[in-house]
Write a protein that holds these residues in place. Structure first.
Motif, PDB file in Angstrom:
ATOM      1  N   ARG A   1      18.089 -44.243 -20.562  1.00  0.00           N
ATOM      2  CA  ARG A   1      17.491 -42.964 -20.906  1.00  0.00           C
ATOM      3  C   ARG A   1      16.769 -43.366 -22.344  1.00  0.00           C
ATOM      4  O   ARG A   1      17.353 -43.663 -23.349  1.00  0.00           O
ATOM      5  CB  ARG A   1      18.581 -42.159 -21.223  1.00  0.00           C
ATOM      6  CG  ARG A   1      17.856 -40.427 -21.333  1.00  0.00           C
ATOM      7  CD  ARG A   1      18.734 -39.529 -21.478  1.00  0.00           C
ATOM      8  NE  ARG A   1      19.764 -39.213 -20.447  1.00  0.00           N
ATOM      9  CZ  ARG A   1      20.829 -38.422 -20.609  1.00  0.00           C
ATOM     10  NH1 ARG A   1      21.225 -38.135 -21.662  1.00  0.00           N
ATOM     11  NH2 ARG A   1      21.501 -38.514 -19.776  1.00  0.00           N
ATOM     12  N   GLU A   2      15.464 -42.688 -22.442  1.00  0.00           N
ATOM     13  CA  GLU A   2      14.949 -42.782 -23.543  1.00  0.00           C
ATOM     14  C   GLU A   2      15.256 -41.693 -24.494  1.00  0.00           C
ATOM     15  O   GLU A   2      15.776 -40.657 -24.199  1.00  0.00           O
ATOM     16  CB  GLU A   2      13.290 -42.884 -23.530  1.00  0.00           C
ATOM     17  CG  GLU A   2      12.566 -42.370 -22.546  1.00  0.00           C
ATOM     18  CD  GLU A   2      12.778 -42.157 -20.987  1.00  0.00           C
ATOM     19  OE1 GLU A   2      13.988 -41.711 -20.676  1.00  0.00           O
ATOM     20  OE2 GLU A   2      12.216 -42.579 -20.291  1.00  0.00           O
TER      21      GLU A   2
ATOM     22  N   HIS B   1      13.159 -39.354 -25.920  1.00  0.00           N
ATOM     23  CA  HIS B   1      12.551 -38.310 -25.553  1.00  0.00           C
ATOM     24  C   HIS B   1      11.690 -38.343 -24.228  1.00  0.00           C
ATOM     25  O   HIS B   1      10.987 -39.456 -24.616  1.00  0.00           O
ATOM     26  CB  HIS B   1      11.955 -37.474 -26.614  1.00  0.00           C
ATOM     27  CG  HIS B   1      11.486 -36.296 -26.222  1.00  0.00           C
ATOM     28  ND1 HIS B   1      10.353 -35.514 -25.823  1.00  0.00           N
ATOM     29  CD2 HIS B   1      12.209 -34.788 -26.279  1.00  0.00           C
ATOM     30  CE1 HIS B   1      10.381 -34.590 -25.333  1.00  0.00           C
ATOM     31  NE2 HIS B   1      11.476 -34.026 -25.799  1.00  0.00           N
ATOM     32  N   LEU B   2      11.731 -37.921 -23.265  1.00  0.00           N
ATOM     33  CA  LEU B   2      11.373 -38.501 -22.001  1.00  0.00           C
ATOM     34  C   LEU B   2       9.769 -38.131 -22.269  1.00  0.00           C
ATOM     35  O   LEU B   2       8.784 -39.224 -21.767  1.00  0.00           O
ATOM     36  CB  LEU B   2      11.545 -37.498 -21.073  1.00  0.00           C
ATOM     37  CG  LEU B   2      10.926 -37.754 -19.567  1.00  0.00           C
ATOM     38  CD1 LEU B   2      10.919 -39.204 -19.067  1.00  0.00           C
ATOM     39  CD2 LEU B   2      11.464 -36.831 -18.440  1.00  0.00           C
ATOM     40  N   LYS B   3       9.188 -37.299 -23.089  1.00  0.00           N
ATOM     41  CA  LYS B   3       7.876 -37.089 -23.312  1.00  0.00           C
ATOM     42  C   LYS B   3       7.456 -37.748 -24.492  1.00  0.00           C
ATOM     43  O   LYS B   3       6.334 -38.357 -24.338  1.00  0.00           O
ATOM     44  CB  LYS B   3       7.480 -35.523 -23.534  1.00  0.00           C
ATOM     45  CG  LYS B   3       7.891 -34.682 -22.170  1.00  0.00           C
ATOM     46  CD  LYS B   3       7.045 -35.123 -20.846  1.00  0.00           C
ATOM     47  CE  LYS B   3       5.918 -34.494 -20.793  1.00  0.00           C
ATOM     48  NZ  LYS B   3       5.386 -34.697 -19.288  1.00  0.00           N
ATOM     49  N   LEU B   4       7.940 -37.476 -25.570  1.00  0.00           N
ATOM     50  CA  LEU B   4       7.238 -38.091 -26.779  1.00  0.00           C
ATOM     51  C   LEU B   4       7.846 -39.301 -27.394  1.00  0.00           C
ATOM     52  O   LEU B   4       7.253 -39.830 -28.453  1.00  0.00           O
ATOM     53  CB  LEU B   4       7.428 -36.952 -27.923  1.00  0.00           C
ATOM     54  CG  LEU B   4       6.571 -35.760 -27.385  1.00  0.00           C
ATOM     55  CD1 LEU B   4       6.279 -34.698 -28.491  1.00  0.00           C
ATOM     56  CD2 LEU B   4       4.963 -36.054 -26.997  1.00  0.00           C
ATOM     57  N   ARG B   5       8.978 -39.712 -26.891  1.00  0.00           N
ATOM     58  CA  ARG B   5       9.553 -40.864 -27.390  1.00  0.00           C
ATOM     59  C   ARG B   5       9.909 -41.877 -26.373  1.00  0.00           C
ATOM     60  O   ARG B   5      10.984 -42.190 -26.237  1.00  0.00           O
ATOM     61  CB  ARG B   5      10.696 -40.787 -28.219  1.00  0.00           C
ATOM     62  CG  ARG B   5      10.303 -39.971 -29.553  1.00  0.00           C
ATOM     63  CD  ARG B   5      11.209 -39.657 -30.579  1.00  0.00           C
ATOM     64  NE  ARG B   5      12.030 -40.796 -30.887  1.00  0.00           N
ATOM     65  CZ  ARG B   5      13.270 -40.909 -31.564  1.00  0.00           C
ATOM     66  NH1 ARG B   5      13.780 -39.617 -31.478  1.00  0.00           N
ATOM     67  NH2 ARG B   5      13.656 -41.863 -32.144  1.00  0.00           N
ATOM     68  N   PRO B   6       8.751 -42.255 -25.474  1.00  0.00           N
ATOM     69  CA  PRO B   6       9.233 -43.017 -24.139  1.00  0.00           C
ATOM     70  C   PRO B   6       9.698 -44.670 -24.583  1.00  0.00           C
ATOM     71  O   PRO B   6       9.991 -45.102 -23.622  1.00  0.00           O
ATOM     72  CB  PRO B   6       7.677 -43.093 -23.450  1.00  0.00           C
ATOM     73  CG  PRO B   6       6.609 -42.889 -24.501  1.00  0.00           C
ATOM     74  CD  PRO B   6       7.296 -41.998 -25.673  1.00  0.00           C
ATOM     75  N   VAL B   7       9.604 -45.020 -25.584  1.00  0.00           N
ATOM     76  CA  VAL B   7       9.896 -46.542 -25.889  1.00  0.00           C
ATOM     77  C   VAL B   7      10.796 -46.719 -26.870  1.00  0.00           C
ATOM     78  O   VAL B   7      11.213 -47.676 -27.214  1.00  0.00           O
ATOM     79  CB  VAL B   7       8.682 -47.485 -26.113  1.00  0.00           C
ATOM     80  CG1 VAL B   7       7.365 -47.463 -25.021  1.00  0.00           C
ATOM     81  CG2 VAL B   7       8.103 -46.758 -27.649  1.00  0.00           C
TER      82      VAL B   7
ATOM     83  N   THR C   1      13.411 -48.371 -17.986  1.00  0.00           N
ATOM     84  CA  THR C   1      13.718 -46.971 -18.176  1.00  0.00           C
ATOM     85  C   THR C   1      13.349 -46.111 -16.839  1.00  0.00           C
ATOM     86  O   THR C   1      13.601 -44.961 -16.617  1.00  0.00           O
ATOM     87  CB  THR C   1      12.724 -46.259 -19.199  1.00  0.00           C
ATOM     88  OG1 THR C   1      11.490 -46.584 -19.184  1.00  0.00           O
ATOM     89  CG2 THR C   1      13.349 -46.868 -20.633  1.00  0.00           C
TER      90      THR C   1
ATOM     91  N   MET D   1       3.814 -50.705 -22.457  1.00  0.00           N
ATOM     92  CA  MET D   1       5.112 -50.286 -23.145  1.00  0.00           C
ATOM     93  C   MET D   1       5.673 -51.166 -24.038  1.00  0.00           C
ATOM     94  O   MET D   1       6.192 -51.031 -24.808  1.00  0.00           O
ATOM     95  CB  MET D   1       6.095 -49.856 -22.090  1.00  0.00           C
ATOM     96  CG  MET D   1       5.973 -48.500 -21.604  1.00  0.00           C
ATOM     97  SD  MET D   1       7.245 -48.079 -20.342  1.00  0.00           S
ATOM     98  CE  MET D   1       8.449 -47.345 -21.567  1.00  0.00           C
TER      99      MET D   1
ATOM    100  N   ALA E   1       3.670 -50.959 -26.930  1.00  0.00           N
ATOM    101  CA  ALA E   1       4.258 -49.804 -27.725  1.00  0.00           C
ATOM    102  C   ALA E   1       5.421 -50.108 -28.504  1.00  0.00           C
ATOM    103  O   ALA E   1       5.861 -49.474 -29.545  1.00  0.00           O
ATOM    104  CB  ALA E   1       4.307 -48.500 -26.780  1.00  0.00           C
TER     105      ALA E   1
ATOM    106  N   ARG F   1       6.605 -49.527 -32.476  1.00  0.00           N
ATOM    107  CA  ARG F   1       7.583 -48.616 -33.109  1.00  0.00           C
ATOM    108  C   ARG F   1       8.491 -49.549 -33.733  1.00  0.00           C
ATOM    109  O   ARG F   1       8.906 -48.969 -34.694  1.00  0.00           O
ATOM    110  CB  ARG F   1       8.273 -48.063 -32.048  1.00  0.00           C
ATOM    111  CG  ARG F   1       7.584 -46.789 -31.170  1.00  0.00           C
ATOM    112  CD  ARG F   1       6.854 -46.062 -31.913  1.00  0.00           C
ATOM    113  NE  ARG F   1       7.758 -45.180 -32.609  1.00  0.00           N
ATOM    114  CZ  ARG F   1       7.506 -44.410 -33.406  1.00  0.00           C
ATOM    115  NH1 ARG F   1       6.410 -44.652 -34.354  1.00  0.00           N
ATOM    116  NH2 ARG F   1       8.479 -43.787 -34.265  1.00  0.00           N
TER     117      ARG F   1
ATOM    118  N   SER G   1       2.723 -43.797 -24.971  1.00  0.00           N
ATOM    119  CA  SER G   1       2.923 -45.015 -24.806  1.00  0.00           C
ATOM    120  C   SER G   1       1.425 -46.058 -25.255  1.00  0.00           C
ATOM    121  O   SER G   1       1.500 -46.932 -26.047  1.00  0.00           O
ATOM    122  CB  SER G   1       3.441 -45.643 -23.473  1.00  0.00           C
ATOM    123  OG  SER G   1       4.123 -46.656 -23.391  1.00  0.00           O
TER     124      SER G   1
ATOM    125  N   SER H   1       0.686 -45.855 -28.704  1.00  0.00           N
ATOM    126  CA  SER H   1       1.583 -46.901 -29.600  1.00  0.00           C
ATOM    127  C   SER H   1       0.875 -48.353 -29.636  1.00  0.00           C
ATOM    128  O   SER H   1       0.763 -48.925 -30.647  1.00  0.00           O
ATOM    129  CB  SER H   1       2.917 -46.872 -29.502  1.00  0.00           C
ATOM    130  OG  SER H   1       3.436 -45.633 -29.943  1.00  0.00           O
ATOM    131  N   ALA H   2       0.597 -48.461 -28.315  1.00  0.00           N
ATOM    132  CA  ALA H   2       0.171 -49.723 -28.002  1.00  0.00           C
ATOM    133  C   ALA H   2      -1.326 -50.109 -28.794  1.00  0.00           C
ATOM    134  O   ALA H   2      -1.528 -51.066 -29.439  1.00  0.00           O
ATOM    135  CB  ALA H   2      -0.058 -50.069 -26.457  1.00  0.00           C
TER     136      ALA H   2
END
Lengths: 646, 453, 371
Positions: free
Chosen positions: A512-513, A515-521, A535, A546, A549, A553, B422, B425-426
């Motif tokens: 699980r991430e 936040h599914l929408k805004l913190r997917p990685v 994920t 990803m 991404a 992060r 995503s 960020s990339a």
């Protein structure tokens, strides 16, 4: 506490999320009358800029020194409001949040009861707020290294970006080679195969001195905290060194053969083998799980490349962050599922990828079950979308596009083949819809079902029976071959990874991430990032994005060279501590040790290891152990307030 | 030391890219043609499949943008020219005048209250009005007023009033009552020149004009809405404060229909699939059920694209828990009952194979999305569908055909919010490397040549 | 276990060859059916037979009567989001079905052969007929136009009658085969009289709806002209038999020329429009691309033209030319009667009638308006 508390209370409407059930104005009025509350306000979205500005202005105007925000869960916006305090010059830990959304408006329907409960929650928060103390966040230097778990396209991409930035990357891959699943995909576009992409990435990795590749390796322990993790990596023995010339003589002599997972089960390989042509490192490897150490390969090797005394190695590396990119497993139909395993002509989509790969077991010739099929049926959603009782409850996202791409591929080379795609919904989203159009032009036939089809295997041959929903008829199709379009499932060894890294997984079994929408990685745990199909089902392009991404992060986290950590850790009062050592055994993180101070033996908490779980506080019989931000006095005040006190 | 990066478009993708870059220590210029960042997501009520309140998850990110000192916002601005190459782009940005001094404006909104001119509110899809001087929406970032010059009586007086005034300036109410004395009618457009190392394009989408498909009666029939309009209706901060009521008679609908693939998956209009409308319709049907407990909701579809994480579970929940009906059949025409203004939909229910007509109180069209126009001035190539073309989706997934210019979000193709974030960020990662002057070796994989293809 | 339908390859290939090029573009959305003014009045859908065709379910394709209910309005072409041209697919299905209804195999040849081959065969038959007439005609009277001396009406009836009988047998036997296929196994749901009323209502309603649209109005008028012309000619023939001397009566004369005009307009206008590509009906060129569409028009036009000229020359009193034109006229009539009517597109009159009748009796036609 020296100064008198001056508390500001802010109640959020959260649009209608809170306001439709809780009478916010009433709570605001109530809060005004609580002792030590100087100002009490409401706003429609407290977390937005105007909401935040309200708090900031009040702090300055009214000289507030404690803030209570009654809104959503702190797990959503505690950092947001803490930042507001900081910006206004207050210590960010002088904030207390009351959850009147998830704990109140979202779980109650009766408006009167909900409003009363909201008042109680605010009263409790105010009671604690009075006793809050400013806390200092310890700052740590971070390790400029990153651990990337998984050498597939997502992990490789993340490793490359991070190495370019300047980090040292430890790229740990469980199998003997980099490349992951994409290396085995036959055609990803009309002219390129998965392994073409993988080879390009491997080349980039091999040439980058900052990326340290560990294949045949696993992460067995992860300790520490964000910015300063210690990762223990087990490097399993390869038994083959760099003198290997890939001649393959050893393989011929090896007496052990097993199902070849690199052909998705379409054939066998020896215990000493090379996974695929472009494997990296470019040497053979002995599968230590099945090798019987007979020594035949040693005899056959003319280059002295085999060393049966190779031992497993363990190394500890210090990293600032971890990227988990361990990918997925293809769904494996059980014996008899749609006839799988009962007939050579029934294969999975992944096996078809191998067959169509010019470097695959049939050199790219469409030979299924020993012959070139004149008609093929693709059955979609095998193992996905609740089609059968054992199927997963999610859509595997990439199989529709992949199936249609392969079907078109087959039609290009074998235009007379009859192809039936038996589907539930065609998920060719975005510009993949053009592939669906192309399929029409290639005379590919589509059959839609609600109830999953059945396969009959008999002396007359293979038949697929399906109730076509737009015809309202049962159809029986004689075919030469059936391809089961299976989806993606979480890796079988994911539970081990979850235990080691302490990430969580969702109901679908994937990680699980945050936040599914805004913190997917990002994983909810600080310092751990996620990329690719780990994920949830993703296609190759999405996994690669990803990876980039996640690298971004990680860089955002580590680029300053230092990070601060939440100071909500346990401390022991040396005057009260009796040295009983109960806390030492209770701590799951090994953060407590005994130390000498002023001739007394007392407990000492290592701040960097303490996770703030509170177990030691609960266990301490003398009350010496207290957790900052959750002191006994603070919690008792809340308890008293909950019963009606102030 | 690093050079700045330009991010064009302040929606969720642009915001994410800007935040990542800022955290990586890179200076960012975030340009948007609107007075506020937030983009389309700010217009949504809830997001699927979690039913998170969109503002709740977006506004903190918007607020973060303000907190970073190295993100410089250029609002009401448009990129006019881009020249140069990776590492060294010269960009001309046209900063349109807001006629309000944003250093003084506090966002109090007094000017708006007193302004005499009412104008259709684009943020609310023209379902309600705003004033000629306005703040884009209550949670706008930056929360500053701007004057819509075209509709301002002072800046653009209509000829008849102008004559009557005989040369004297009209109105000026806002200037008089602004407590911060922030109104400045003398502002002129400015051109700013920026030298940046890289550019990230996150310009987002607009909706295909459903009037181009007259069979659905959009624009003629009052109770036919687009998906975005319905989203505003159902939003607490929308034109009806979250009450779903019909344009024609302000009554609450009892039967609502969603029509999928309006202008998408259609060789006459747009070949591609707009990706998120199946889920958006499902979400809206659930929201409708939450707002109006006995409402009947039906979604007319060809394929339900519930492909992402949590989507299929959401779709099942809509059917099993909320009783949303799904009918497989494309609605081809809508007629209106002139008395009740109800809508009659004609479709073939392909699960029974004959034509049916059904009456609904309200119809929501899931209209295709189109990318906002960015070429020119950007020297990018577009693909067959008009989206920004990627150089190599596998080896360089966020790069456009021009080195140093990256794209993220729906500007590159239909996708949902997590994929946009995503990509953003990339893109930030790639742009940051260029900004820091780091040489990145090129990765190429040419076509497979060995063996028989 | 419900009996399942089996899929056959060859069906698909044949239908595609017969003009169903867009067959596989269809993704079964149902837009075509929903747009169709005719389909709105039915309890069935032609989208479904397109699906049967896609999958190659031969017996379902062959026994489906829905393609014959099509009035070729062309709305479906505009409505199709995949540009699959459903109208043409249905036309291809009609050709496929005609081939299968026909037991002689001539229809198969007719539908698969090229335009050139069809015209060659037709004109060969014409030439043979004209040769036979020129060898065996009766005395040529040059004082006035004596058509029934040139070719005595007894020979005409004998010859013509025998040809027509053969044709009738072929036609009716094929029609019977069609009837058996489309009738289905269930008892009829609607009574005979009710169904006649239903069909008439249905037809009149859909055609009146179609008249409102200018594009379709033209086509309907063209068809109506042909019907009027034919009807008038039948009337004139009956009058001629009962009252042979009424030929020069003014009313008869007027009727005659109206009939000629109507027929020529009805068959000539479409042909000329197609040749000049000047129709403003946008979809016209998406349809009627098959060779059988051309022969259907060309042959009937030649018959009508030569017939019209014959009447004109007879009234002008130019015997030699009249006899020559008469020969040519009969020469065109023969291939029209022997090839086009039983094996070509013109069979659709009969098949359509049967299909409408069976559809109504099977309860596939809605009694009430679809609300």
């Amino acid at each position: 506490m020296s100064e008198k508390p001056r508390i500001g209370v802010y109640i959020c409407h959260c649009g209608l999320n809170i306001a439709s059930t809780v009478n916010v104005k009433e709570v605001v009025e109530y809060a005004k009358n609580l002792p030590d509350v100087i100002v009490s306000r409401d706003y429609v979205f407290m977390c937005s800029t105007p909401g935040q500005d309200l708090i900031k202005e009040d702090i300055e105007k009214y000289n507030l020194n404690r803030i209570v925000v009654a809104a959503c869960s702190p797990s959503m916006h505690e950092p947001t409001f803490r930042a507001v305090l900081e910006n206004a010059g207050l210590n960010k830990y002088l904030l207390e949040m009351a959850n009147i959304r998830e704990h109140c408006s979202w779980v109650h329907e009766d408006k009167t009861i909900a409003t009363e409960k909201a008042k109680d929650l605010v009263r409790m928060a105010v009671a604690k707020a009075r006793l809050l103390e400013p806390l200092k966040e310890p700052e740590f230097e971070v390790q400029p290294n990153v651990l990337v778990l998984g050498g597939g396209v997502a992990g490789m991409r993340a490793a490359l970006e991070l190495a370019h930035w300047g980090f040292n990357v430890y790229l740990v891959e469980k199998s003997p080679t980099l490349g992951g699943r994409a290396a085995l995909i036959g055609w990803i576009e009309s002219k390129r195969r998965g392994s073409d992409i993988v080879n390009a990435m491997i080349k980039g990795i091999a040439q980058n001195p900052r990326i340290h590749v560990f294949t045949n390796s696993e992460l067995v322990n992860l300790s520490g905290f964000v910015g300063n993790f210690t990762a223990r990596i087990n490097v399993n023995p390869r038994y083959v060194n760099e003198k290997c010339t890939l001649c393959g003589e050893c393989s011929l002599e090896c007496p052990i053969d097993v199902v070849n997972e690199y052909e998705f089960g379409l054939g066998r390989r020896k215990a000493i083998f090379i996974p695929f042509k472009g494997a990296y490192p470019q040497t053979y490897v002995i599968d230590y799980r099945v090798c019987v150490k007979c020594g035949e390969c040693l005899k056959a090797c003319r280059y002295d490349a085999i060393d049966l005394n190779d031992k497993p190695k363990t190394l500890d590396v210090k990293v600032g962050a971890v990227v988990i990119a361990t990918g997925y497993d293809p769904y494996r139909p059980f014996m008899g599922e749609y006839g799988y395993g009962l007939h050579e002509g029934i294969i999975t989509l992944f096996q078809l990828e191998r067959i169509l790969d010019p470097e695959g077991p049939t050199h790219g010739e469409l030979i299924i079950g020993g012959k070139v099929p004149k008609s093929i049926a693709f059955i979609m959603c095998v193992g996905s979308r609740n089609t059968t009782p054992n199927a997963k409850n999610y859509c595997s996202r990439m199989c529709c596009t992949s199936t249609i791409m392969n079907a078109i591929r087959i039609k290009e080379k074998y235009p007379d083949t009859d192809i039936f795609i038996i589907y539930k919904d065609i998920m060719t989203y975005s510009s993949d819809e053009r592939l669906y159009e192309e399929a029409g032009k290639r005379l590919i036939k589509f059959i839609k079902f609600e109830e999953p089809p059945t396969v009959s295997v008999g002396p007359e041959g293979l038949f697929v029976n399906v109730y076509e929903i737009t015809l309202q008829e049962e159809i029986r199709i004689p075919v030469d071959a059936i391809v089961l379009s299976v989806g993606m499932v979480p890796r079988r060894d994911l539970p081990d990874l979850i235990t080691v890294t302490r990430v969580g997984c969702g109901t679908d079994g994937f990680i699980r991430e945050a936040h599914l929408k805004l913190r997917p990685v990002e994983a909810p745990a600080s310092g751990i990032f996620l990329a690719g199909a780990v994920t949830g089902p993703k296609n190759i392009i999405e996994s690669i994005k990803m990876g980039s991404a996640a690298a971004a992060r990680v860089t955002a986290l580590l680029s300053k060279g230092r990070i601060t950590v939440e100071p909500l850790t346990a401390t022991s009062d040396k005057d009260i501590c009796s040295g009983c050592e109960v806390c030492v055994g209770v701590c799951p993180y090994g953060a407590i040790s005994m130390t000498e101070m002023d001739g007394k033996r007392i407990a000492r908490v290592e701040e960097t290891l303490c996770m703030g779980c509170g177990a030691c506080v609960a266990a301490c019989p003398s009350g010496a152990m207290q957790q900052k931000g959750f002191k006994d006095s603070q919690i008792m005040a809340q308890v008293v307030a909950s019963l009606g006190g102030v | 030391m690093s050079k700045p990066v330009l991010v064009i478009g302040g929606g969720i993708a642009g915001i994410q890219a800007a935040l990542d870059l800022a955290e990586q220590g890179v200076e960012v210029y975030l340009v948007d043609k609107n007075p506020s960042i937030g983009g389309r997501m700010a217009q949504l009520d809830k997001t699927f499949p979690t039913l998170d309140c969109a503002s709740c998850i977006l506004t903190p990110k918007m607020a973060s943008v303000l907190r970073y000192k190295n993100i410089k916002l250029l609002m009401c601005s448009e990129v006019q020219e881009v020249k140069g190459s990776a590492g060294n782009f010269t960009c001309k940005i046209l900063k349109n005048p807001t006629y309000v001094d944003w250093d003084k404006c506090t966002g109090c909104g007094t000017c708006s209250d007193k302004c005499p001119q009412k104008v259709p509110d684009e943020f609310n899809l023209n379902l309600t009005t705003r004033k000629a001087i306005y703040i884009m929406f209550p949670q706008a970032v930056p929360r500053k007023a701007v004057i819509d010059a075209m509709h301002c009586l002072r800046l653009n007086p209509p000829p008849d009033l102008k004559e009557k005034a005989k040369g004297r300036p009209l109105c000026g109410v806002c200037e008089r009552i602004c407590p911060a004395k922030a109104i400045d009618f003398t502002q002129i457009p400015k051109v700013i020149e920026l030298n940046v190392a890289a550019i990230i394009v996150t310009t987002g989408i607009e909706l295909y004009d459903p009037r181009k498909i007259p069979e659905y009666g959009y624009g003629k029939f009052q109770n036919v809405y687009t998906q975005l309009e319905f989203e505003r209706l159902v939003s607490a901060t929308g034109p009806t404060n979250g009450h779903i009521i019909r344009r024609s008679d302000n009554k609450t609908p009892k039967k609502i229909a969603w029509i999928q693939c309006v202008g998408s998956r259609d060789v006459r209009f747009n070949h591609y699939c707009s990706t998120f409308c199946c889920m958006a319709a499902t979400k809206q049907a659930i929201l409708a059920k939450e707002h109006i407990p006995d409402v009947e909701t039906t979604i007319f579809y060809m394929d339900i694209r519930a492909f992402g994480k949590g989507f299929h579970e959401f779709y099942k929940r809509a059917m099993d828990e909320f009783g949303v009906k799904y009918v497989r059949g494309k609605v081809v025409k809508i007629n209106e009952d002139p008395k009740t203004k109800n809508l009659i939909l004609t479709y073939e229910d392909t699960s029974v194979s004959y034509v049916k007509k059904d009456v609904f109180d309200m119809v929501v069209l899931s209209v295709a999305i189109r990318p906002n126009r960015v070429v020119p001035p950007l020297p990018l190539e577009l693909d067959d569908d008009g989206f920004i073309k990627l150089k190599d989706p596998f080896l360089d997934p966020v790069s456009t055909t021009v080195d140093g210019i990256f794209v993220a979000g729906v500007a590159a193709g239909a996708k949902d919010i997590p994929d946009s974030v995503s990509e953003a960020s990339a893109a930030a990662m790639r742009a940051a490397l260029i900004a820091k002057g780091i040489e990145v070796p090129l990765m190429t994989a040419t076509s497979f040549r060995g063996g028989k293809p | 276990m419900k009996p399942a339908t089996v899929i056959k390859r060859e069906t698909v290939d044949e239908i595609v060859k017969l003009g169903g090029a867009g067959l596989f573009k269809c993704y079964q959305c149902g837009s075509c059916t929903a747009t169709c003014a005719v389909a709105e009045g039915l309890f069935t859908s032609f989208r479904r037979v397109i699906k049967y065709a896609q999958l190659g379910i031969k017996d379902k394709v062959m026994s489906d009567l829905v393609p014959w209910l099509c009035n070729v309005h062309g709305d479906c072409i505009k409505a199709c989001p995949r540009d699959a041209n459903p109208c043409e697919i249905l036309a291809a299905l009609r050709r496929y079905q005609s081939i299968n209804y026909d037991w002689t195999g001539i229809s198969a040849w007719w539908n698969y052969s090229s335009l050139k081959a069809k015209l060659v065969l037709s004109f060969t038959l014409s030439l043979i007929t004209m040769l036979i007439i020129s060898l065996f005609h009766g005395p040529i009277i040059t004082e006035y136009v004596a058509l029934d001396t040139f070719i005595p009406w007894q020979s005409l009836i004998l010859f013509g009658g025998s040809i027509i009988s053969v044709i009738a047998i072929l036609l009716l036997s094929n029609a019977y085969r069609m009837y058996k296929l489309v009738r289905g196994n269930e008892k009829y749901k609607v009574g005979f009289l009710t169904s006649i009323i239903l069909i008439l209502r249905f037809w009149i309603k859909t055609e009146i709806e179609a008249l409102k649209i200018p594009d379709k109005r033209v086509r309907i008028l063209e068809h109506l002209s042909i019907l009027i012309g034919l009807g008038l000619f039948i009337l004139l023939t009956v009058i001629a038999i009962l009252y042979p001397h009424a030929y020069n009566n003014l009313t008869i004369w007027i009727i005659r020329y109206i009939a000629v005009g109507a027929l020529l307009y009805g068959v000539g206008a479409p042909l000329i429009k197609r040749l000049k590509r000047s129709s403003n009906v946008h979809w016209y060129y998406r349809l009627f691309r098959h060779s059988t569409d051309w022969t259907a028009l060309i042959l009937v036009f030649l018959v009508a033209l030569s017939g019209g000229l014959l009447i004109i020359f007879k009234d002008l009193g130019m015997p030699i030319i009249a006899y020559a034109v008469y020969t040519v006229h009969l020469g065109f009539v023969v291939p029209f009667l022997t090839l086009e009517i039983p094996f070509g597109k013109h069979t659709h009159w009969l098949y359509k009638l049967i299909a409408n009748y069976v559809a109504t009796r099977r309860g596939l036609v809605r009694g009430e308006e679809l609300e």
